[in-house]
Scaffold this motif. Sequence first.
Motif, mmCIF file in Angstrom:
data_model
loop_
_atom_site.group_PDB
_atom_site.id
_atom_site.type_symbol
_atom_site.label_atom_id
_atom_site.label_comp_id
_atom_site.label_asym_id
_atom_site.label_seq_id
_atom_site.Cartn_x
_atom_site.Cartn_y
_atom_site.Cartn_z
ATOM 1 N N TRP A 1 -7.307 -1.607 -6.357
ATOM 2 C CA TRP A 1 -7.834 -0.702 -5.336
ATOM 3 C C TRP A 1 -7.502 0.733 -5.724
ATOM 4 O O TRP A 1 -6.442 1.003 -6.282
ATOM 5 N N MET B 1 -1.768 -5.051 -0.185
ATOM 6 C CA MET B 1 -3.137 -4.851 -0.649
ATOM 7 C C MET B 1 -3.830 -6.208 -0.722
ATOM 8 O O MET B 1 -3.304 -7.150 -1.331
ATOM 9 N N CYS C 1 0.841 -1.192 0.000
ATOM 10 C CA CYS C 1 0.000 0.000 0.000
ATOM 11 C C CYS C 1 0.882 1.251 0.000
ATOM 12 O O CYS C 1 1.730 1.404 0.882
#
Length: 55
Positions: free
Chosen positions: A49, A39, A15
Amino acid sequence: MPVPLGTTARTGEKCPESGVWEVTTAPSTTAPIAKSNVMPPYSGRAVVWKLKRYA
């Protein structure tokens, strides 16, 4: 400096920014994900995402 809202990350990537992330495909969901976490998959599959808002 935070990454821009709308930044995307795929399942399995780290992330890039703590915040609320949303799956870009249907069915969609949102999840709070912290910077440097991996993620996650959604509904048992790899997804993309998108960063919706900062934490």
